[in-house]
Design a protein around this motif. Sequence first.
Motif, short mmCIF file in Angstrom:
data_model
loop_
_atom_site.label_atom_id
_atom_site.label_comp_id
_atom_site.label_asym_id
_atom_site.label_seq_id
_atom_site.Cartn_x
_atom_site.Cartn_y
_atom_site.Cartn_z
N UNK A 1 -21.03 53.20 77.10
CA UNK A 1 -21.32 53.18 75.67
C UNK A 1 -22.20 52.01 75.23
N UNK A 2 -22.80 51.32 76.16
CA UNK A 2 -23.70 50.22 75.81
C UNK A 2 -25.10 50.51 76.32
N UNK A 3 -26.00 49.60 76.04
CA UNK A 3 -27.35 49.75 76.58
C UNK A 3 -28.30 50.43 75.63
N UNK A 4 -29.53 50.46 76.05
CA UNK A 4 -30.62 50.97 75.22
C UNK A 4 -30.52 52.46 74.90
N UNK A 5 -30.06 53.33 75.82
CA UNK A 5 -29.95 54.74 75.45
C UNK A 5 -29.10 54.96 74.20
N UNK A 6 -28.10 54.11 74.00
CA UNK A 6 -27.24 54.26 72.83
C UNK A 6 -27.99 53.81 71.57
N UNK B 1 -31.74 40.88 75.46
CA UNK B 1 -31.80 40.47 74.05
C UNK B 1 -31.52 41.69 73.19
N UNK B 2 -30.25 41.97 72.98
CA UNK B 2 -29.82 43.11 72.18
C UNK B 2 -28.62 42.70 71.34
N UNK B 3 -28.40 43.43 70.28
CA UNK B 3 -27.22 43.17 69.45
C UNK B 3 -26.05 44.09 69.84
N UNK B 4 -26.32 45.11 70.65
CA UNK B 4 -25.29 46.09 71.02
C UNK B 4 -25.00 45.98 72.51
N UNK B 5 -23.76 45.61 72.84
CA UNK B 5 -23.39 45.48 74.23
C UNK B 5 -22.26 44.48 74.39
N UNK B 6 -21.90 44.18 75.63
CA UNK B 6 -20.87 43.19 75.92
C UNK B 6 -21.51 41.81 75.79
N UNK C 1 -26.61 40.09 75.52
CA UNK C 1 -25.53 40.94 76.04
C UNK C 1 -25.75 41.17 77.53
N UNK C 2 -24.70 41.61 78.19
CA UNK C 2 -24.79 41.92 79.61
C UNK C 2 -25.58 43.22 79.80
N UNK C 3 -26.43 43.22 80.79
CA UNK C 3 -27.19 44.44 81.14
C UNK C 3 -26.21 45.56 81.45
N UNK C 4 -26.49 46.72 80.90
CA UNK C 4 -25.54 47.82 80.98
C UNK C 4 -25.19 48.19 82.42
N UNK C 5 -26.16 48.08 83.35
CA UNK C 5 -25.83 48.49 84.71
C UNK C 5 -25.11 47.40 85.51
#
Length: 516
Positions: A51-56, A233-238, A249-253
Amino acid sequence: MSRYMVTSALPYANGPKHLGHLAGAYLPADIYVRYMRMRGQDILFCSGTDEHGVPITIAAEKMGISPLEVVDRFHSAISDDFKGFGISFDNFSRTTCPEHVEFAQSVFLELLEKGHIAPRDMKQLYCSDCKRYLPDRYINGTCPKCGSEDARGDQCENCGTWTEPFELIDPRCGICGATPETRDTRHWFLLLDHFQEWLEAWLEVQSGWKTNVLKYCRSWLNDGLRERAITRDLSWGVPVPLDEAKGKVLYVWFEAVLGYISSTREYFRKTGKDQEEWKKYWQDPDTKLIQFIGKDNIVFHCIIEPSLLHGLEKYILPWNVPANEYLNISGRKFSTSRGTGISMGEYLDHFDPDPMRYALAVNAPETRDSDFSWLEYQSRNNELADVLGNFINRTLRFTASKFDNMIPVADLDMTLLNKASETAKEIAALMESFKFKKAIGLAMELAREGNRYFDTAQPWKSLKADPDRCAVTVASDCTQPQPDDPEVLPLCSALSSRQPQSSPCLLYPLQFCRVF
């Protein structure tokens, strides 16, 4: 008795999942898990939505809602579709759950302390029009390896190469199409080169893995592993758990592959069991970890995840990673983002799940891409009815009507049963080596033999002329099979979306029940 930990790739909660997803990573895992459960094995099956990362964030921007609203909506839809198809997860979690966030952050800090993660100053692409740093999935361009013009900054779907934004030819902003500029920033890198020699030695001794998986891994290793940025550099993620990394945030993978462990931890917490019990499935060397994925996820599950687990020092490593190829439709790849294919929900709105489970299982892309068509689906549906369904129906109805709903006590036709028993052993070996298509083919061939046997014996004629012979035709070994009996192969139960109620073999007590 071994212990098994089975996972299926965490699907992105950015849209409904299609039949290609089902055929690639979820149906094969479910068939294997059901089969092993009915053999009495200790097996746990966990997954969840990524549920994190750029696709979301891309999905959220397109829909005009927040990322949280996106993942809430699609986690529910995806979970419902899996339930509709009978995918029997023990736990289907979410990477936004607090348990996962806490675990992912603890792993980051542990690997940082062990020296496997380090900060690096780097250059990053920035879109002046959108006024934002562009994470890799927000960057499009030409793949430097295969020349595809639709490559992203993290991966080229055409050739499967894991790319970096600055490696793309003619990069452009994936949102507005503008040419981005270069700016300085700081990120934290996983030092993958630390694991190069260890990975080479580990992969060299893996037996029973698919050739395509090992070939893909070796190509990566031959190119040499490099350190990779695992923050964005994102606002959505861990959130990165460091004061100096505020806003990153941590990279989704990096964090997503840890979702299998956090899902297992959540399972034991939710069920009220010993919360330390999860360690048996992830830290006990007697446990076999099996991870079902599609081929586009090989690098993350056979290079990245083993490196993380090895770096943590106390976790088991994958025992096998049965990666499937792609299921196409009319020669084109199923794709949520491109709107091609058939979603699981759309199918379930009109048809029962079992015919599709069977059609996808016998046409699974186990070693090469396969193509789905409605004509093939119809043919497989007819096969179920005309071969297996006919065999069950005619023998049950005949026995019920001619022997007063009782199975007659009579001598057994051991020639036929011995053949079935030998075939059962072949099927067992195939199932346990993830060759489901061939196993299903052998099982269906036995149903055909059952029909041929019934046609040749003609019990409707021998009922009057030779009642004893008629009884032999429909008699069965009525000894209740045990789940650990190597000849008990409840394959139909494994293929069906329905759970068995009592007997480990749903077709018992027919003569071929010990195969099906």
